[in-house]
Design a protein around this motif. Sequence first.
Motif, mmCIF file in Angstrom:
data_model
loop_
_atom_site.group_PDB
_atom_site.id
_atom_site.type_symbol
_atom_site.label_atom_id
_atom_site.label_comp_id
_atom_site.label_asym_id
_atom_site.label_seq_id
_atom_site.Cartn_x
_atom_site.Cartn_y
_atom_site.Cartn_z
ATOM 1 N N ARG A 26 0.848 -1.185 0.000
ATOM 2 C CA ARG A 26 0.000 0.000 0.000
ATOM 3 C C ARG A 26 0.886 1.239 0.000
ATOM 4 N NH1 ARG A 26 -4.100 0.185 4.715
ATOM 5 N NH2 ARG A 26 -4.956 -1.438 3.395
ATOM 6 N N ILE A 27 0.598 2.178 -0.872
ATOM 7 C CA ILE A 27 1.326 3.448 -0.910
ATOM 8 C C ILE A 27 0.686 4.368 0.121
ATOM 9 C CG2 ILE A 27 1.922 5.463 -2.301
ATOM 10 C CD1 ILE A 27 1.917 3.607 -4.756
ATOM 11 N N ARG A 28 1.511 4.993 0.932
ATOM 12 C CA ARG A 28 1.010 5.851 2.016
ATOM 13 C C ARG A 28 1.580 7.257 1.894
ATOM 14 N NH1 ARG A 28 -1.061 2.444 6.003
ATOM 15 N NH2 ARG A 28 -0.368 0.296 5.822
ATOM 16 N N ARG A 32 0.990 8.803 -2.136
ATOM 17 C CA ARG A 32 -0.317 8.312 -2.540
ATOM 18 C C ARG A 32 -1.123 9.454 -3.141
ATOM 19 N NH1 ARG A 32 -3.511 3.799 -0.859
ATOM 20 N NH2 ARG A 32 -5.729 4.219 -1.090
ATOM 21 N N GLY A 33 -1.931 9.146 -4.130
ATOM 22 C CA GLY A 33 -2.777 10.160 -4.739
ATOM 23 C C GLY A 33 -2.663 10.125 -6.245
ATOM 24 N N GLU A 34 -3.571 10.804 -6.900
ATOM 25 C CA GLU A 34 -3.622 10.843 -8.361
ATOM 26 C C GLU A 34 -3.568 9.437 -8.943
ATOM 27 O OE1 GLU A 34 -1.340 13.743 -10.355
ATOM 28 O OE2 GLU A 34 -1.534 15.209 -8.750
ATOM 29 N N GLY A 35 -4.337 8.524 -8.316
ATOM 30 C CA GLY A 35 -4.418 7.168 -8.817
ATOM 31 C C GLY A 35 -3.307 6.248 -8.347
ATOM 32 N N ARG A 36 -2.410 6.728 -7.526
ATOM 33 C CA ARG A 36 -1.316 5.885 -7.016
ATOM 34 C C ARG A 36 -1.776 5.253 -5.704
ATOM 35 N NH1 ARG A 36 3.904 6.915 -8.560
ATOM 36 N NH2 ARG A 36 4.584 6.731 -6.411
ATOM 37 N N ARG A 37 -2.054 3.946 -5.733
ATOM 38 C CA ARG A 37 -2.588 3.264 -4.556
ATOM 39 C C ARG A 37 -1.672 2.150 -4.045
ATOM 40 N NH1 ARG A 37 -5.146 7.102 -4.714
ATOM 41 N NH2 ARG A 37 -7.315 7.411 -5.191
ATOM 42 N N THR A 38 -1.076 1.378 -4.970
ATOM 43 C CA THR A 38 -0.362 0.162 -4.564
ATOM 44 C C THR A 38 0.872 -0.070 -5.433
ATOM 45 O OG1 THR A 38 -2.520 -0.805 -4.021
ATOM 46 C CG2 THR A 38 -0.671 -2.318 -4.153
ATOM 47 N N ARG A 39 1.963 -0.503 -4.793
ATOM 48 C CA ARG A 39 3.126 -0.990 -5.534
ATOM 49 C C ARG A 39 2.942 -2.488 -5.731
ATOM 50 N NH1 ARG A 39 5.464 2.432 -1.849
ATOM 51 N NH2 ARG A 39 6.416 4.269 -2.779
ATOM 52 N N VAL A 40 3.180 -2.956 -6.952
ATOM 53 C CA VAL A 40 2.983 -4.365 -7.282
ATOM 54 C C VAL A 40 4.298 -4.927 -7.809
ATOM 55 C CG1 VAL A 40 1.643 -6.002 -8.658
ATOM 56 C CG2 VAL A 40 0.585 -3.854 -7.904
ATOM 57 N N TRP A 41 4.828 -5.922 -7.093
ATOM 58 C CA TRP A 41 6.050 -6.583 -7.537
ATOM 59 C C TRP A 41 5.667 -7.816 -8.339
ATOM 60 C CZ3 TRP A 41 6.180 -3.518 -3.330
ATOM 61 C CH2 TRP A 41 7.299 -2.680 -3.185
ATOM 62 N N ILE A 42 6.271 -7.908 -9.525
ATOM 63 C CA ILE A 42 5.953 -8.982 -10.455
ATOM 64 C C ILE A 42 7.245 -9.718 -10.795
ATOM 65 C CG2 ILE A 42 5.019 -9.509 -12.745
ATOM 66 C CD1 ILE A 42 3.404 -6.859 -12.435
ATOM 67 N N ASP A 43 7.164 -11.041 -10.745
ATOM 68 C CA ASP A 43 8.313 -11.874 -11.067
ATOM 69 C C ASP A 43 8.840 -11.542 -12.458
ATOM 70 O OD1 ASP A 43 10.173 -13.952 -10.708
ATOM 71 O OD2 ASP A 43 8.857 -15.382 -11.730
ATOM 72 N N GLY A 44 10.143 -11.274 -12.556
ATOM 73 C CA GLY A 44 10.767 -10.963 -13.834
ATOM 74 C C GLY A 44 10.873 -9.482 -14.137
ATOM 75 N N ILE A 45 10.251 -8.633 -13.308
ATOM 76 C CA ILE A 45 10.331 -7.176 -13.500
ATOM 77 C C ILE A 45 11.054 -6.599 -12.292
ATOM 78 C CG2 ILE A 45 9.023 -5.038 -13.771
ATOM 79 C CD1 ILE A 45 6.809 -6.679 -15.078
ATOM 80 N N SER A 52 -3.334 1.713 -9.730
ATOM 81 C CA SER A 52 -4.332 2.678 -9.262
ATOM 82 C C SER A 52 -5.400 1.982 -8.434
ATOM 83 C CB SER A 52 -4.975 3.400 -10.448
ATOM 84 O OG SER A 52 -5.709 2.480 -11.233
ATOM 85 N N ARG A 53 -5.267 0.685 -8.256
ATOM 86 C CA ARG A 53 -6.229 -0.089 -7.475
ATOM 87 C C ARG A 53 -5.606 -0.446 -6.130
ATOM 88 N NH1 ARG A 53 -8.062 -4.877 -10.362
ATOM 89 N NH2 ARG A 53 -10.111 -4.495 -9.479
ATOM 90 N N THR A 54 -6.451 -0.649 -5.115
ATOM 91 C CA THR A 54 -5.947 -0.977 -3.788
ATOM 92 C C THR A 54 -5.462 -2.415 -3.745
ATOM 93 O OG1 THR A 54 -8.067 -1.758 -2.940
ATOM 94 C CG2 THR A 54 -7.588 0.617 -2.710
ATOM 95 N N GLU A 55 -4.622 -2.692 -2.760
ATOM 96 C CA GLU A 55 -4.102 -4.056 -2.615
ATOM 97 C C GLU A 55 -5.221 -5.047 -2.323
ATOM 98 O OE1 GLU A 55 -4.133 -2.368 1.456
ATOM 99 O OE2 GLU A 55 -3.601 -1.607 -0.500
ATOM 100 N N ILE A 56 -6.247 -4.618 -1.615
ATOM 101 C CA ILE A 56 -7.372 -5.509 -1.308
ATOM 102 C C ILE A 56 -8.103 -5.905 -2.591
ATOM 103 C CG2 ILE A 56 -9.635 -5.590 -0.185
ATOM 104 C CD1 ILE A 56 -8.364 -3.956 2.102
ATOM 105 N N THR A 57 -8.334 -4.946 -3.464
ATOM 106 C CA THR A 57 -9.009 -5.234 -4.729
ATOM 107 C C THR A 57 -8.164 -6.158 -5.599
ATOM 108 O OG1 THR A 57 -10.070 -3.072 -4.638
ATOM 109 C CG2 THR A 57 -10.082 -4.186 -6.755
#
Length: 124
Positions: A26-28, A32-45, A52-57
């Motif tokens: 979660r970005i705090r 946070r703001g202007e659509g910045r909600r969550t950092r997402v770590w993806i394998d290989g990146i 722009s979506r929350t971690e819960i969603t």
Amino acid sequence: MASNSRMVALGFGKFARADRIFALERIRGEERGEGRRTRVWIDGITDPLIASRTEITILRDMGQESAVAAPELDEALDLAARLAAAAEEGRVDLSDLGRRARRLLATTTASSVGGDSTSHRVPE
């Protein structure tokens, strides 16, 4: 990690395979703001993508419903413990208690109806 390879929308036109997402943060604060909600770590990146979506969603879309309920339960238990301790000491801050209870109820109501917090607000 999700057990399937369905695509998960991250917002901003970004998608990731659910089975490649290995961390959400979660970005705090001021970040946070202007659509910045969550950092997402993806394998290989190397660097996380900004969603722009929350971690819960995102967790719900990944099929991780059991992980979604944990934060609300933790907050509810913390609230109950604080209330019990304050009552024993003869001091209960009803304003703080009411604020926290409304926030917790709004969170659980919004997540139970698909995350649309605008359609089910808890009265202040």
